[in-house]
Write an enzyme that holds these catalytic residues in place. Structure first.
Site, short mmCIF file in Angstrom:
data_model
loop_
_atom_site.label_atom_id
_atom_site.label_comp_id
_atom_site.label_asym_id
_atom_site.label_seq_id
_atom_site.Cartn_x
_atom_site.Cartn_y
_atom_site.Cartn_z
N ASN A 11 0.88 -1.18 0.00
CA ASN A 11 0.00 0.00 0.00
C ASN A 11 0.91 1.23 0.00
O ASN A 11 1.39 1.65 1.05
CB ASN A 11 -0.90 -0.06 1.24
CG ASN A 11 -1.84 1.13 1.36
OD1 ASN A 11 -1.69 2.12 0.64
ND2 ASN A 11 -2.77 1.05 2.28
N ARG A 94 -2.21 -1.80 -3.78
CA ARG A 94 -3.30 -0.82 -3.73
C ARG A 94 -3.00 0.23 -4.80
O ARG A 94 -1.91 0.82 -4.80
CB ARG A 94 -3.35 -0.14 -2.37
CG ARG A 94 -4.40 0.95 -2.32
CD ARG A 94 -4.34 1.77 -1.03
NE ARG A 94 -5.39 2.77 -0.99
CZ ARG A 94 -5.31 3.89 -0.31
NH1 ARG A 94 -4.23 4.18 0.40
NH2 ARG A 94 -6.31 4.74 -0.32
N HIS A 183 -10.99 4.88 -1.32
CA HIS A 183 -11.07 4.00 -0.14
C HIS A 183 -12.04 2.83 -0.39
O HIS A 183 -12.63 2.31 0.54
CB HIS A 183 -11.55 4.77 1.11
CG HIS A 183 -10.65 5.84 1.57
ND1 HIS A 183 -11.11 7.10 1.91
CD2 HIS A 183 -9.30 5.88 1.75
CE1 HIS A 183 -10.09 7.87 2.29
NE2 HIS A 183 -8.99 7.15 2.19
N ARG A 244 -6.76 17.95 4.12
CA ARG A 244 -7.55 18.35 2.94
C ARG A 244 -8.85 19.02 3.37
O ARG A 244 -9.48 18.60 4.34
CB ARG A 244 -7.88 17.12 2.08
CG ARG A 244 -6.67 16.52 1.42
CD ARG A 244 -6.98 15.21 0.71
NE ARG A 244 -6.08 14.16 1.20
CZ ARG A 244 -6.26 12.86 1.02
NH1 ARG A 244 -7.31 12.41 0.36
NH2 ARG A 244 -5.39 11.99 1.50
N GLY A 335 -12.13 6.85 13.15
CA GLY A 335 -13.42 6.18 13.38
C GLY A 335 -13.32 5.03 14.37
O GLY A 335 -14.23 4.81 15.18
N GLU A 387 -7.74 -3.06 4.89
CA GLU A 387 -7.55 -2.92 3.44
C GLU A 387 -6.56 -3.97 2.93
O GLU A 387 -6.73 -4.51 1.84
CB GLU A 387 -7.06 -1.51 3.11
CG GLU A 387 -8.15 -0.45 3.28
CD GLU A 387 -7.60 0.97 3.37
OE1 GLU A 387 -7.04 1.32 4.44
OE2 GLU A 387 -7.72 1.72 2.40
C1 UVW Z 1 -7.57 8.08 -1.38
C2 UVW Z 1 -7.04 8.54 -0.08
O1 UVW Z 1 -7.40 9.58 0.42
O2 UVW Z 1 -6.19 7.71 0.51
P1 UVW Z 1 -5.43 7.96 1.92
O3 UVW Z 1 -6.49 8.08 2.95
O4 UVW Z 1 -4.59 6.71 2.06
O5 UVW Z 1 -4.64 9.21 1.74
MG MG Z 2 -5.82 4.69 5.03
#
Ligand code: UVW
Ligand code: MG
Ligand code: ADP
Length: 402
Positions: A11, A94, A183, A244, A335, A387
């Site tokens: 991953n 992944r 995800h 983000r 979570g 995952e």
């Molecule tokens: C797609 C994504 O946000 O992956 P990660 O949470 O691993 O940054």
């Molecule tokens: Mg993750």
């Protein structure tokens, strides 16, 4: 010799590499680890051999994912489970963005590599690392099937009404702009495990899955199929995340460029790397934010409240999308661990049949569990995501069929 039964799962994140080696006869883990801060001055590799229980750590510069994977291969060799082992059946990767092209796990060939490369502009943080991981693994074991398991695949069942943005479809199609969602392996695994927890078949249950890690996304899963999800063309849309912003008025971008004098690259960096919880209060780790909230820090309190407000809006939205909800499930780092987040996200939603039992919510553990009162109309659950296991299972299923 009997057929090989081991799968190595990689991953590759933007600056990290998580890995697990599993034996698919019983899905047991033989080794697992993590390389952090790839490309920075000092990287750290933490490796655990699960058969002996031994953990080793090394610090030192690792330039890129190729160097990281080579260091991981050396650690696996030290434990006698190296990449040269004849017991290795495949390597599962992944891959974050698979566009609309990949709806299933796929054995990697040159065409697949090209397509993953073509998707770099819509997953600039993730797909390049995924590609390096695959190419390095191919170089180390050219004879072995490399399988790509896509974050986007589970979401390809979304109806057009959820997947399309309200823009001219000719422009959208030309630039392949639509909601892809991410995800997906986590949403697939966790929605299935939620059905199991309820003692039902996945086809019988509707679940809202809240994957709250550093990146965070929500999904509405109807009878085992995804019908909506919060991330979009890229993993920037939706919930408030570690760094983000999630949803904002797209005009904020024009405004920052025209009035704020920022370049597109600066705005991209601002929204992806310097926003979210980190942008709001200087911390992206929920543990630290909770500690500050407990101490009465107003900035951390506001960041927490914005995070929860957005989460609540998605619970409400997906309740409406699904019409009937059997469970709301919390997963991933935040979570699974942050009881305060779960409590706050569900607070006040009694009218929707949602409630959390304070005693059950406070229990810590690695098991899937219900945290709603027995009388609740809708189950609230905590289901640890896996995952890597899901990628290994899908990889082995594909390679075993060939
Ligand atoms: C797609 C994504 O946000 O992956 P990660 O949470 O691993 O940054
Ligand atoms: Mg993750
Ligand atoms: N005990 C905890 N309490 C609150 N938050 C936690 C706890 N443990 C981990 N986290 C949160 O989980 C986040 C990482 O989640 P994870 O799913 O591992 O993310 P990713 O896979 O995106 O790197 C951390 O940033 C931290 O905020």
């Amino acid at each position: 010799m009997t057929s090989p039964t081991r799968v190595l799962v990689l991953n590759s994140g933007s600056s990290s590499l998580k890995y697990q080696l599993l034996d698919m006869r019983d899905s047991s883990r033989l080794a697992a680890g993590l390389v952090e801060r790839i490309g920075e001055r000092t990287s750290r590799l933490k490796h655990t051999c699960l058969t002996s229980g031994e953990t080793r750590e090394q610090n030192g510069p690792m330039h890129d994912h190729e160097a990281a994977l080579k260091a991981v291969a050396a650690e696996l060799s030290r434990d006698g489970v190296g990449l040269d082992s004849p017991e290795l059946a495949a390597i599962g990767h992944r891959v974050v963005h698979g566009g609309e092209f990949f709806t299933e796990p796929t054995v990697v060939d040159d065409t697949v590599l090209l397509e993953i490369e073509r998707l770099i502009p819509v997953a600039p943080l993730h797909n390049p690392a995924n590609l390096t991981g695959i190419r390095t693994a191919q170089a180390l074991r050219p004879d072995l099937p490399q399988v790509a398991v896509f974050d986007t695949a589970f979401h390809t069942t979304m109806p057009e009404s959820a997947a399309r943005y309200a823009i001219d479809p000719r422009i959208a199609d030309r630039h392949r702009i639509r909601r892809y969602g991410f995800h997906g392996t986590s949403h697939a695994y966790v929605s299935r495990e939620t059905a199991r927890l309820l003692g039902k078949d996945p086809s019988e249950v509707n679940v809202i899955v809240l994957h709250l890690g550093n990146g965070a996304s929500a999904s509405a899963v109807e009878g085992g199929r995804c019908v909506d999800t919060s991330m979009g063309l890229t993993p920037l849309e939706g919930l408030v995340m570690g760094t983000r912003s999630g949803d904002l008025d797209p005009a904020v971008i024009f405004h920052l460029e025209r009035v704020g004098g920022m370049s597109m690259d600066e705005i991209d960096t601002l929204l992806n790397k310097r926003s979210g919880l980190y942008g709001l209060c200087g911390d992206n780790d929920m543990r630290e934010i909770r500690r500050r909230v407990e101490e009465g820090d107003e900035q951390a309190r506001l960041a927490f409240d914005i995070y929860i407000h957005r989460l609540k809006k998605y619970i409400g939205a997906y309740y409406a999308v699904l019409g009937r909800v059997d469970a709301v499930t919390f997963t991933a780092g935040v979570g699974e661990n942050a009881a305060a987040v779960r409590e706050a996200a569900v607070a006040g939603l009694e009218g929707l049949g949602l409630a959390v039992d304070a005693g059950l919510n406070a229990v810590r553990g690695d098991e899937a569990r219900l945290i709603s009162p027995a009388s609740a109309r809708v189950a609230v659950a905590v289901v640890p995501t896996d995952e890597e296991l899901e990628i290994a299972t899908q990889t082995y299923a594909l390679v075993g069929r060939e």
